[in-house]
Every structure is written in structure tokens, then in C-alpha cells.
Scaffold this motif. Structure first.
Motif, PDB file in Angstrom:
ATOM      1  N   ALA A  60      -7.264  52.926  28.394  1.00  0.00           N
ATOM      2  CA  ALA A  60      -6.182  52.157  27.558  1.00  0.00           C
ATOM      3  C   ALA A  60      -4.739  52.341  28.301  1.00  0.00           C
ATOM      4  O   ALA A  60      -4.022  51.647  28.581  1.00  0.00           O
ATOM      5  CB  ALA A  60      -6.323  52.271  26.075  1.00  0.00           C
ATOM      6  N   THR A  61      -4.370  53.799  28.348  1.00  0.00           N
ATOM      7  CA  THR A  61      -3.170  54.263  28.876  1.00  0.00           C
ATOM      8  C   THR A  61      -3.137  53.475  30.377  1.00  0.00           C
ATOM      9  O   THR A  61      -1.906  52.952  30.781  1.00  0.00           O
ATOM     10  CB  THR A  61      -2.945  55.563  28.783  1.00  0.00           C
ATOM     11  OG1 THR A  61      -3.437  55.878  27.470  1.00  0.00           O
ATOM     12  CG2 THR A  61      -1.668  55.990  29.307  1.00  0.00           C
ATOM     13  N   ALA A  62      -4.095  53.813  31.190  1.00  0.00           N
ATOM     14  CA  ALA A  62      -3.821  53.398  32.446  1.00  0.00           C
ATOM     15  C   ALA A  62      -3.833  51.670  32.533  1.00  0.00           C
ATOM     16  O   ALA A  62      -3.032  51.195  33.461  1.00  0.00           O
ATOM     17  CB  ALA A  62      -5.297  53.693  33.439  1.00  0.00           C
ATOM     18  N   GLY A  63      -4.585  51.218  31.673  1.00  0.00           N
ATOM     19  CA  GLY A  63      -4.322  49.721  31.488  1.00  0.00           C
ATOM     20  C   GLY A  63      -2.857  49.433  31.399  1.00  0.00           C
ATOM     21  O   GLY A  63      -2.499  48.310  31.941  1.00  0.00           O
ATOM     22  N   LEU A  72       0.869  45.146  26.582  1.00  0.00           N
ATOM     23  CA  LEU A  72      -0.367  44.924  25.701  1.00  0.00           C
ATOM     24  C   LEU A  72      -1.869  44.524  26.145  1.00  0.00           C
ATOM     25  O   LEU A  72      -2.876  44.843  26.026  1.00  0.00           O
ATOM     26  CB  LEU A  72      -0.048  43.974  24.430  1.00  0.00           C
ATOM     27  CG  LEU A  72       0.782  44.561  23.148  1.00  0.00           C
ATOM     28  CD1 LEU A  72       1.127  43.864  22.272  1.00  0.00           C
ATOM     29  CD2 LEU A  72       0.199  45.916  22.775  1.00  0.00           C
ATOM     30  N   ALA A  73      -1.473  43.384  27.059  1.00  0.00           N
ATOM     31  CA  ALA A  73      -2.871  42.805  27.740  1.00  0.00           C
ATOM     32  C   ALA A  73      -3.364  43.868  28.562  1.00  0.00           C
ATOM     33  O   ALA A  73      -4.645  43.982  28.367  1.00  0.00           O
ATOM     34  CB  ALA A  73      -2.387  41.642  28.726  1.00  0.00           C
ATOM     35  N   GLY A  74      -2.545  44.562  29.273  1.00  0.00           N
ATOM     36  CA  GLY A  74      -3.085  45.707  30.110  1.00  0.00           C
ATOM     37  C   GLY A  74      -3.949  46.713  29.134  1.00  0.00           C
ATOM     38  O   GLY A  74      -4.869  47.284  29.551  1.00  0.00           O
ATOM     39  N   THR A  75      -3.228  47.325  28.231  1.00  0.00           N
ATOM     40  CA  THR A  75      -3.798  48.213  27.278  1.00  0.00           C
ATOM     41  C   THR A  75      -5.240  47.704  26.584  1.00  0.00           C
ATOM     42  O   THR A  75      -6.189  48.373  26.582  1.00  0.00           O
ATOM     43  CB  THR A  75      -2.814  48.558  26.058  1.00  0.00           C
ATOM     44  OG1 THR A  75      -1.517  48.689  26.759  1.00  0.00           O
ATOM     45  CG2 THR A  75      -3.258  49.841  25.441  1.00  0.00           C
ATOM     46  N   THR A 101      -6.575  43.603  39.839  1.00  0.00           N
ATOM     47  CA  THR A 101      -6.970  42.260  39.123  1.00  0.00           C
ATOM     48  C   THR A 101      -6.239  42.341  37.754  1.00  0.00           C
ATOM     49  O   THR A 101      -6.020  41.442  37.375  1.00  0.00           O
ATOM     50  CB  THR A 101      -8.264  41.786  39.377  1.00  0.00           C
ATOM     51  OG1 THR A 101      -9.339  42.822  38.698  1.00  0.00           O
ATOM     52  CG2 THR A 101      -8.792  41.693  40.739  1.00  0.00           C
ATOM     53  N   LEU A 102      -6.331  43.676  37.235  1.00  0.00           N
ATOM     54  CA  LEU A 102      -5.714  43.746  35.946  1.00  0.00           C
ATOM     55  C   LEU A 102      -4.222  43.444  35.898  1.00  0.00           C
ATOM     56  O   LEU A 102      -3.669  42.996  35.002  1.00  0.00           O
ATOM     57  CB  LEU A 102      -6.071  45.023  35.183  1.00  0.00           C
ATOM     58  CG  LEU A 102      -5.346  45.517  33.857  1.00  0.00           C
ATOM     59  CD1 LEU A 102      -5.548  44.407  32.973  1.00  0.00           C
ATOM     60  CD2 LEU A 102      -5.775  46.844  33.485  1.00  0.00           C
ATOM     61  N   MET A 103      -3.506  44.076  37.022  1.00  0.00           N
ATOM     62  CA  MET A 103      -2.300  43.696  37.207  1.00  0.00           C
ATOM     63  C   MET A 103      -1.935  42.256  37.249  1.00  0.00           C
ATOM     64  O   MET A 103      -1.124  41.817  36.617  1.00  0.00           O
ATOM     65  CB  MET A 103      -1.744  44.427  38.495  1.00  0.00           C
ATOM     66  CG  MET A 103      -0.547  43.924  39.148  1.00  0.00           C
ATOM     67  SD  MET A 103      -0.180  44.861  40.877  1.00  0.00           S
ATOM     68  CE  MET A 103      -1.042  43.537  41.724  1.00  0.00           C
TER      69      MET A 103
END
Lengths: 331, 507
Positions: free
Chosen positions: A232-235, A109-112, A80-82
Motif C-alpha cells: 500500500a505504501t509503495a502504491g 489515495l488511488a495508488g494506496t 501502469t499504476l502511476m
């Protein structure tokens, strides 16, 4: 534990890690051989590229999940983050009409940012990763629907957006093998992630946290900071996946996303990364993701109904982990 | 001469427990200073304060004569204080070099990348200085415990530690490995490193240390020179606490049938050729220091761990026990030292906990549970054992430690277990409830149950046991009659195989 008992068991873990990757790789080769023999269409360039393209989104998500799982955590929010990142890109490009590079930056940036929040909840508030990311999964699912007004956001006004995943700069140079950009991005992310894991402090702490968090803390390392950095990296990597899926669909589909996290975790597990942390490789995860797509594609070519594909995938996950357990018990 | 470090009047409390009270300790450069005391005397707590894991509540710490605050493990490291924890704190999936420099990896390219070559070079240099033959790139998980210990020492040295704390460093080492360790300790001494050496093993203390400080019940007892002080003096300093004077009554059970007999039990290095028997109505104490193998013996008898060899006889019949289920079937109940983890379903109520091991008895055809019968039985045991609980539907976690223990006892009594093994039955239980548990154990023995009590508290062993079996390093080193002295037990408990051999040689 005595050292007598410990010695063989411990070296066994090392062997079994390599063994598991080898097993996964042999499994992949075996599948390819079987499907090639069963159907002449399977090894057609076009089909191979289709398999790779189909792997790109899950592969990138699985790499994100790999980082988190090596720390001994879990991230249920990757899917869902994707979608959330894709929706943010849609807002930036379609609603605000900003240029394409800003959309790309916004997604990552949003993901991080979301990864930072999840990581902080886990590291500082001590909420177990399963719960924290389960909550985040639902929050993001809802937010994506709210922001988009539950309707897909199309990128028709941004020419070139579909090129992110669907174009092929390789094809422009070597027309015979038009590898889609999405696949190249998967390889790029995989290369970067492998590099970070093996060559940087972030990578070192990723393994160290999963191996013995308390020992890392007692060594005077600020474990909270590094744990947050991993999430954060994974995000950020999920942000890349968001761009890929949006580009392939030429739209941000806010209802999509849930369920992707399970495919990602499946790829990680098949690839030999230990769910208890401390061990794992990006190449293993890549092989795991490929196994899943090859299965889906090959079974479809053999006209096996889709319902059965998930049965087979599920069986393979269990067999993959069981093989690892057997191996470790025997050593 | 100034001390490297001085701890003066240190105090530390945890909720409900005063762990340290007015403790003094000092360490000179080039000295090995042994810290001794029974389990729970506060040695590890004191060292955790010195290494920045805990903050002290009272007292002062002086480094080179100047008062300092040690707020975190990192600060301690920066002050040159290194600790080698009792449970090795290593990351098994990382290499030796990666472990040693965790948090301080050499970097390259402006700090962006790790410099693995420099890391391995620096590690090799430390290994060389220790005369240790070990590859920096070997994964720690593949090393023996002894080698892992060496990696820990190398890690501590890499901080240029002037003060090195070793918490039971030889607990898992064999004689050759201990000799290796002592060579390194002597080299460090010569270089002026001060070493705090925590150990239970008397012969080691004599061999390696210069001074001995003894702690008891969280308090400082005294500091004596190691060379000129006899073992007996040190032991009496350690156990000096006055016993409660309730007279021990040892019933004559010599005519009673043997309930449990263990013959030649073996399991790896943890249990070596252990044989003993318990008669009906008898309480056998199993004494020994931490790591002596007492719990391992209990778990092997109960089928919780597989045994390599050995026979178990119950009421004159040889029984094959390979799972806890088999043991329960044979009438053996095991009350684990860790009630919360293994003994009690803390989230369930008292009634269900008591019935848990005997559910088959309350299951009616169709799988339905007979709740009424369960309540009746639970209420009977609540009365019989005087378990303090508002009702049998109270959640077990809400009871006090002593009453939780009684619930576990009730569970095994209901299961018709005539042989009960109690592992640290009063751990975490306050003094008043302790004597109630003691009374209960005596009453059970009087009913004819055979009871084995494992306890690290000597006064407890002495107060309860009709006979005392003492273990050291997996072997049974002696069987004492009830009412033996603490000194006798401590002698047997520290009788390591090498020490025994030496003594025989001399005698």
C-alpha cells in the motif's frame, strides 16, 4: 553450514552492501567526469537540472519498487499504476472540476488503494508477487484506457497543475539554481522513505520479511498485515509519481506507463538492493536512478543513437549485479 | 508439587500419517527434562504443539494445573513458552537486538517511531543477565552459529519464558560452545525456568538433564530419571520396536573386486577423514544420527559438493571427481533423499525421466530425439522393475512414492552406473512398497552392483546391509558386520569425540 564457513561469508554480505553503494556512487561520479570531459555542455546548470528532472519520475517509482523488493517481493505494476493515478487525477480535476488539492489526494489515495489490493492478493491469497503484480499491471493499463476513453486528459482548466513538477519554489528564493519542484518532491519522497525504512516498525518489518519471513511469523508478528502495508505504501508513492508525470506532460496519457516498471527495477538493482530481499537502501536506488538518467543524457549529448543507450543500460545492470556476486564470492 | 505444564494424551495426525498418539509429558519448574527418540519419533511435532505452531487433535494441555488452548506462537509466548527451533529462526540482515524484539519493538513519539536506544538497552540487559558478551547492534548474519543460538535464547528469555524448549541446541556447536550453553542452562534452572531439552547425544543428556522421556513412533514409551538410568536402558527404550523377521542373507563378497574406495575424505567439519570401500555385489549401510555427515559423504563422492581432500578410486583406478558429471562418467549414481527436488523431474513423464541422464544416447544427428528408442527402453525398465504406471507417458508426479523411486533407479541403471548410492531410499514410501524396494536393492547387488544405502531407520539398515559403517559428527566411528544389533549401532552413532577421549582415558 558450520560456523567456520559462515562467519566470513556473513560479514561479507555486510561489507558488500556498503561496497555496492560505494561502487554505484563511484560509477556515477565516473560517468559525470567522463561526460564533462567529453562535452562542455554536460555540466551546464540547465543540463544538470534537466537530468535531475528526468530522474524524478523514475526515481520515485524506483523508491516504491525498493520497498517491495526489500520484502523479497517484486512489483511489476508501478508503471501502469502511476498512469492509473494520473488518469484518476484527470477525472477529479478536469471531468469533475474539483480543486487541485483534491486531485493530489485522489492520486495518492488511488495508488494506496491499488497497493492494498495487490498486497491482499499476495498476502492472503498467496499469489506470488510476480504474478499478482503482472496481473495488476495489465488490469490497470486497461482500466486507464477505459476510464479515459483512450484519450489523454488535459489539465488546461487547472491552473497551477503544471507547477507541481515544473515550477520551482527554490528558484523563487535563489534564482541562480531553479531546481524544479519535481526534483524536490523526489528528494522529499526519498527522505521520507529512508526515514520509514530505518526508523519505523513498517521499515523494520520490511527488512525482516525479506530476511526470513517464517522467522517473523514464528515471532508472533501478523506478517500479512505488514506485507499489505508495504504494498500500500509503495502504491501511494506511485500516486506521487502519477502526479509528477501528469504535471510534466500537463495531461494524463493513458497509453503511457508500461515499461516504466523495468526502469524502476533497474535503478533498484544498480543501487545494490538485493532481489532476494532483506537488504537495500533508498540512497542506493537514488544513485541507480541517477546513473540511468546521466547515461541517457550524456550519450545523447555525445550524439550516440538512442538505440545504443538501452544497450549500455542493460550492460550496466548485468555488470552491477555481477560485481556484487564477485565481491561476495571473494569474501 | 504442581507441574509447570502437563501434556496429557496428546494426539496429532497429518494427512496419511499419525504423528502422535496418546503422548504424555510434564515439566517441573527448575528442571531440565530431556525428550529422546529416533528420527521421526514425534519429538518435534510434540514441541510444535506446545509452542502453538500446530494444533493438537486430541488430549489436554495444563498450564499450572489449568487447562489451556495454545492457538498460535504468539499465545504460547504470552503464556511464557519459548522455543528455540532446530533450524534457527533468525533474520540474518537484522541486528541481534532487532531480532530479539521483533514484533515488540519499543516505540517513541506516541508509537510512531521505533526507539532504537531503548531496544539496545533492553537487549544489553538480557545479555548481561546471561553473562553474554555480545553487542546488541551486531548483525545476526555475521555471528557464528553458537552466538546465533545465544541470541535465540536471549529472545526466548525476553518473553520472560518460564518454559524453554530447546530442539537439538548443540547440533552445530563445538565443545567449548556447548559448555557455555550449559552454564546458561544451569543459571536458568536455578531461576526456576523449566527446560525441555531435545537431543540425540547421550553424553549431553547425562550431563545436563534431570529426567528423560522417550518417544518412539509417535508414542510415549516412558519417563526415567537421568542420573540413575543406564545409557543402555535408554537406548533400548528408543529402539524397542520389533524387527521384521526376514532373515538377512549376507553373501560372501570377500573375493569380489573392490568397486569403490574412498580414502581420507575431508570437508570442513562435516566430513573428517572418512575412508571405506565397497565391493561389487555388496550393500554397505551408512548409519548415523541426523547431522552425522552421511549425506555429506555421499554428495562429496558424487561431486555435488567440493571436498577439501581425499581420494576416490573406482575399480582400482583413481578418479578425479569434481562435478556430478565426472561421477556419472565413472559409473556412480546418486539417488537423493529428496526425490522431488533432486531426483525426479516431476512434471515430465516416466519415459523422459528414465532417459534424462542418458539423452545423448537417444540423440540422432541434428539434435533430434529418438522417441521410439526411448519408449522401448522405458518399457523394458517398467517391466524389469515392475513400475506400476498406466503407461510410459504418465507424468512422474502422479506415481506413488515407491514407483517414483523405481523410476529414479531405472534412470541410473540405464546410465550404466555400477555403483549406486541410495540416500534414504524409502523415505515417504509406504510399508508395502518398502519391501519391494528392498528386494530390488538385493537383486541389484546380486547382479554385481556395489550399493551404498544411507538410512536413518535402523531396522532398514539392519535388514539390508552386508556391512554397516557408522558415522558420528563427520567421523567414521566404526564398521560393523551385517546383522549387528541396534544397540551396537547406536553406541557408535553417539560416540562423540570428547566422549571417546574420556572413555580412552578411563580405560
Amino acid at each position: 553450514m558450520t560456523d567456520i564457513a559462515a562467519t566470513p561469508a556473513k560479514s561479507g554480505i555486510r561489507i558488500s552492501g556498503a561496497f555496492h553503494r560505494l561502487l554505484a556512487f563511484s560509477g556515477l561520479i565516473a560517468l559525470v567526469v567522463v561526460f564533462s570531459l567529453a562535452s562542455p555542455n554536460f555540466m551546464q546548470t540547465q543540463n544538470v537540472l534537466a537530468i535531475l528532472q528526468a530522474t524524478s519520475v523514475n526515481g520515485v517509482l524506483a523508491i516504491a519498487a525498493t520497498l517491495v523488493i526489500i520484502t523479497g517481493g517484486i512489483d511489476l505494476s508501478v508503471g501502469t499504476l502511476m498512469t492509473f493515478c494520473a488518469v484518476i487525477t484527470g477525472v477529479v480535476l478536469t471531468y469533475f472540476g474539483l480543486p487541485l488539492p483534491l486531485g493530489i489526494v485522489a492520486s495518492i489515495l488511488a495508488g494506496t488503494g491499488v497497493g492494498l489490493v495487490s498486497g491482499t492478493i499476495i498476502a492472503k491469497l498467496k499469489v506470488p508477487p510476480f504474478i499478482a503484480t503482472l496481473g495488476m499491471m495489465l488490469i490497470l493499463k486497461g482500466l486507464s484506457l477505459v476510464i479515459s476513453g483512450t484519450k489523454p486528459i488535459y489539465f488546461n482548466d487547472t491552473p497551477g497543475f503544471t507547477q507541481i513538477a515544473q515550477g520551482s519554489f527554490v528558484g523563487a528564493i535563489i534564482p541562480a539554481i531553479p531546481v524544479p519542484n519535481g526534483v524536490m518532491i523526489l528528494f522529499l519522497v526519498a527522505g521520507l522513505a529512508a526515514f520509514v525504512l530505518t526508523k519505523t516498525a513498517l521499515g523494520r518489518y520490511t527488512f525482516a520479511l525479506g530476511s526470513n519471513e517464517e522467522a517473523v511469523r514464528l515471532s508472533g508478528v501478523n506478517i500479512d498485515r505488514w506485507k499489505i502495508a508495504v504494498y500500500a505504501t509503495a502504491g501511494g508513492i506511485c500516486g506521487v509519481a502519477g502526479l509528477l508525470i501528469a504535471s510534466r506532460l500537463n495531461s494524463a496519457q493513458p497509453a503511457l506507463g508500461q515499461g516504466y516498471e523495468l526502469d524502476a527495477i533497474a535503478a533498484v538493482v544498480i543501487g545494490g538492493t538485493s532481489l532476494s530481499g532483506g537488504r537495500g537502501t533508498v540512497i542506493g536506488t537514488l544513485i541507480g536512478a541517477l546513473i540511468i538518467s546521466v547515461l541517457a543524457n550524456g550519450l545523447r549529448i555525445l550524439s550516440v543513437p538512442q538505440e545504443w543507450q538501452t544497450v549500455v543500460t542493460g550492460t550496466i545492470i548485468i555488470l552491477a549485479v555481477y560485481a556484487d556476486i564477485l565481491r561476495r564470492r571473494n569474501l | 508439587m504442581d507441574a509447570l505444564i502437563e501434556l496429557i494424551g496428546i494426539g496429532k495426525s497429518f494427512p496419511g500419517v499419525r504423528a502422535l498418539h496418546n503422548v504424555n509429558f510434564d515439566l517441573q519448574a527448575g528442571e531440565v527434562h530431556a525428550l529422546m527418540g529416533e528420527n521421526g519419533a514425534g519429538k518435534s511435532t510434540l514441541m510444535k504443539i506446545l509452542s502453538g505452531v500446530y494444533r493438537r487433535d486430541a488430549g489436554e494441555i495444563r498450564l499450572d494445573g489449568k487447562p489451556v488452548e495454545i492457538g498460535s506462537p504468539r499465545q504460547a509466548q504470552e503464556m511464557g513458552i519459548g522455543i528455540i527451533h532446530q533450524e534457527l529462526a533468525l533474520m540474518r540482515d537484522l541486528t541481534a537486538a532487532q531480532n530479539i524484539f521483533i514484533g515488540r519493538e519499543p516505540r517513541q513519539l506516541g508509537g510512531w517511531l521505533l526507539d532504537e536506544k531503548a531496544l539496545n538497552r533492553a537487549t544489553q540487559a538480557i545479555f548481561d543477565s546471561m553473562n553474554l558478551k555480545l553487542a546488541p547492534t551486531v548483525p545476526v548474519g555475521s555471528l557464528t552459529v553458537a552466538k546465533q543460538q545465544m541470541v535465540e535464547i536471549a529472545k526466548a528469555l525476553s518473553y520472560r519464558s518460564r518454559i524453554l524448549i530447546m530442539d537439538e541446541p548443540t547440533a552445530a556447536l563445538n565443545d567449548a560452545e556447548i559448555a557455555e550453553l550449559f552454564v546458561i542452562i544451569n543459571r536458568l534452572k536455578a531461576e526456576g525456568v523449566g527446560i525441555v531439552y531435545i537431543s540425540h547425544k547421550m553424553d549431553e543428556i547425562k550431563r545436563i538433564s534431570d529426567r528423560v522421556t522417550v518417544m518412539r513412533d509417535g508414542e510415549y514409551v516412558g519417563t526415567v530419571p537421568a542420573a540413575t538410568t543406564s545409557m543402555e536402558t535408554i537406548i533400548s527404550m528408543m529402539v524397542g520396536r520389533t524387527l521384521s523377521n526376514e532373515a538377512l542373507v549376507v553373501p560372501n563378497t570377500s573375493a569380489a573386486p573392490v568397486a569403490l574406495e574412498v580414502r581420507n575424505l575431508n570437508r570442513g567439519r562435516e566430513i573428517r577423514d572418512v575412508s571405506f570401500s565397497v565391493r561389487q555385489g555388496e550393500i554397505l549401510g551408512l548409519a548415523g544420527l541426523m547431522g552425522a555427515g552421511r549425506t555429506e559423504v555421499a554428495r562429496a563422492i558424487f561431486g555435488a559438493d567440493p571436498r577439501d581432500s581425499g581420494e576416490i578410486w573406482v575399480n582400482g583406478q583413481r578418479v578425479g571427481i569434481s562435478t556430478p558429471g565426472d561421477a556419472v562418467h565413472a559409473g556412480i549414481g546418486y539417488l537423493s533423499e529428496d526425490r522431488k527436488h533432486f531426483g525426479l523431474a516431476t512434471g515430465m513423464n516416466v519415459r523422459n525421466n528414465i532417459a534424462l541422464a542418458s539423452l545423448a544416447r537417444f540423440t540422432r544427428p541434428g539434435g533430434l530425439l529418438d522417441d521410439g528408442a526411448m519408449r522401448k527402453v522405458a518399457e523394458r525398465y517398467i517391466g524389469q522393475l515392475s513400475i506400476k504406471t498406466p503407461s510410459d507417458t504418465q507424468e512422474a508426479r502422479l506415481l506413488s512414492g515407491g514407483n517414483q523411486q523405481k523410476v529414479v533407479i531405472a534412470k541410473w541403471l540405464l546410465r550404466d552406473c555400477d555403483i549406486l548410492i541410495f540416500d534414504e531410499p524409502t523415505r515417504g514410501i509406504d510399508v508395502g512398497a518398502k519391501s519391494e524396494i528392498y528386494k530390488l536393492l538385493n537383486a541389484l547387488a546380486a547382479e554385481g552392483k556395489a550399493i551404498i544405502v544411507i538410512s536413518s531407520e535402523l531396522p532398514e539398515v539392519l535388514r539390508l546391509s552386508h556391512r554397516i559403517a557408522v558415522m558420528c559428527e563427520g567421523r567414521l566411528t566404526g564398521m560393523l558386520p551385517g546383522g549387528a544389533s541396534q544397540e551396537e549401532i547406536m553406541h557408535l552413532a553417539t560416540q562423540r569425540q570428547s566422549a571417546v577421549a574420556e572413555m580412552r582415558h578411563a580405560g
